[in-house]
Design an enzyme around this catalytic site. Sequence first.
Site, short mmCIF file in Angstrom:
data_model
loop_
_atom_site.label_atom_id
_atom_site.label_comp_id
_atom_site.label_asym_id
_atom_site.label_seq_id
_atom_site.Cartn_x
_atom_site.Cartn_y
_atom_site.Cartn_z
N GLY A 41 18.16 89.86 -7.04
CA GLY A 41 18.75 91.19 -8.04
C GLY A 41 20.16 91.21 -7.28
NE ARG B 174 19.95 100.80 -10.75
CZ ARG B 174 18.68 100.63 -11.21
NH1 ARG B 174 18.44 102.02 -11.54
NH2 ARG B 174 17.86 99.74 -11.34
#
Length: 461
Positions: free
Chosen positions: A10, A14
């Site tokens: 990933g 964020r």
Amino acid sequence: MKKAIILAAGEGSRMKSSKSKVLHMLLFKPLIMHVFDSVKNAGFDEIITVLGTKNIDEAAPVLEAKGSKIVKQELGEGKPYGTGYAVKLAKDFIKEEDSLMVLYGDTPLIDSKVIEEFTKFHNEEKSDITVLSAILDDPKDYGRIVRENGEFSAIVEKKELNPNKTYTNEVNSGIYLFSGNAFLKTIDLINDNNLKKEYMITDTIKYAKEMGMKVSAYVTSDTDIILGVNDREDLYFCERALIKRENRKRMLSGVMIHNPDLTMISPDVKIEQDVEIFGECKIYGETVIESGTVIESSTLKNMKIGKDCHIINTVAEDSVVGNNVSYGPFSRIRPNSVIKDGVKVGNFVEVKNSTLGEGTKAGHLAYIGDADVGKGVNISCGVIFCNYDGKHKHRTVVGDNAFIGSNVNLVAPVEVSNNGFVAAGSTITKPVEEDELAIERSEQKNIKEWVKKKGLHKEDF
């Protein structure tokens, strides 16, 4: 063989960081290493980590150093996505006779005990696929486990929940165990024919059931294993949960932690029973603390500390402390130092790359660098071991039972032999032989009436 695939490709956007998400520190070690170590400690033989194009250069060396095999997942527009696709990239490492666990690099609270219990259940049930589940007060966005007559039936994602049906709060953790045969027979069947257009690992369960394979779900009582890290707030909550778990584990094993909310101890640290820890402490790395020792408000990294010591307000790293040592407050041990049995070091003393022999004392305000100090030595206030000439470091040797007076400078390389005595205020550049007194001072000169002549005499304040 028991094998595991850790999914860690990933992008971690964020986290708002240039660092790979899985390399952010959680209780003093990279987030993904908590997962890796738990798997390894649970007895798995081989670990394969799937990394993405954006984090492989940074994360691969860390994982390869621990023995992980690395698989690269290409990310970007037009590339396939989804947990199923990521796992499929590691398919060539898996054989039919293997057992395989799939888990995630950003869910760091999975521990070896849960993995062992999960594996035991999978084997005893003779399941082809087993889902690790937990029962939450608030299921949030997790997929729900559906059972029929107590047996696993399906996983229903939140967006697919039927408003006319009642579901339990048992949720899918996203961690799975496969037989090698079940994995290899189902992983190539999954596709991206869904709303998200992603290859989902949960589709393997559907195909396995269609083939008549046995799929089970094991409920763990440790609901923390569900917690994942998507942003820094998640990282904070995971760290607090891990701190609480680790401190509780220590206390149940006989360590007294008086202020657990202020104490951070890495899972890798070894602490024997009857150790007491007070105040705000950070203890990490390969630190070992033996029984009877008291630690107060200190930071310890890669330290070996013996029995019945008292370490207070000390920063110490990469060194060894013997038994019955008193150290601090407000002192430091820098790397490659050995503090032997019975040493007493007081406030504002720094020891670096040095050995202090048994029973030696340095009460306050001293710097001991690059030195070999013998037994029973007295190092008085204000002593400096002058070890650096601007280009090179040099060593100082002080023999057994020597006395180093206050405000002495020992200019290395220099040696003070056994029972040598150095008078206060001396700067020593030549050897001091056994039983010699060394004094290096200019003669004191008193000038009468000098203060009055300079107009500095005062009668009152």
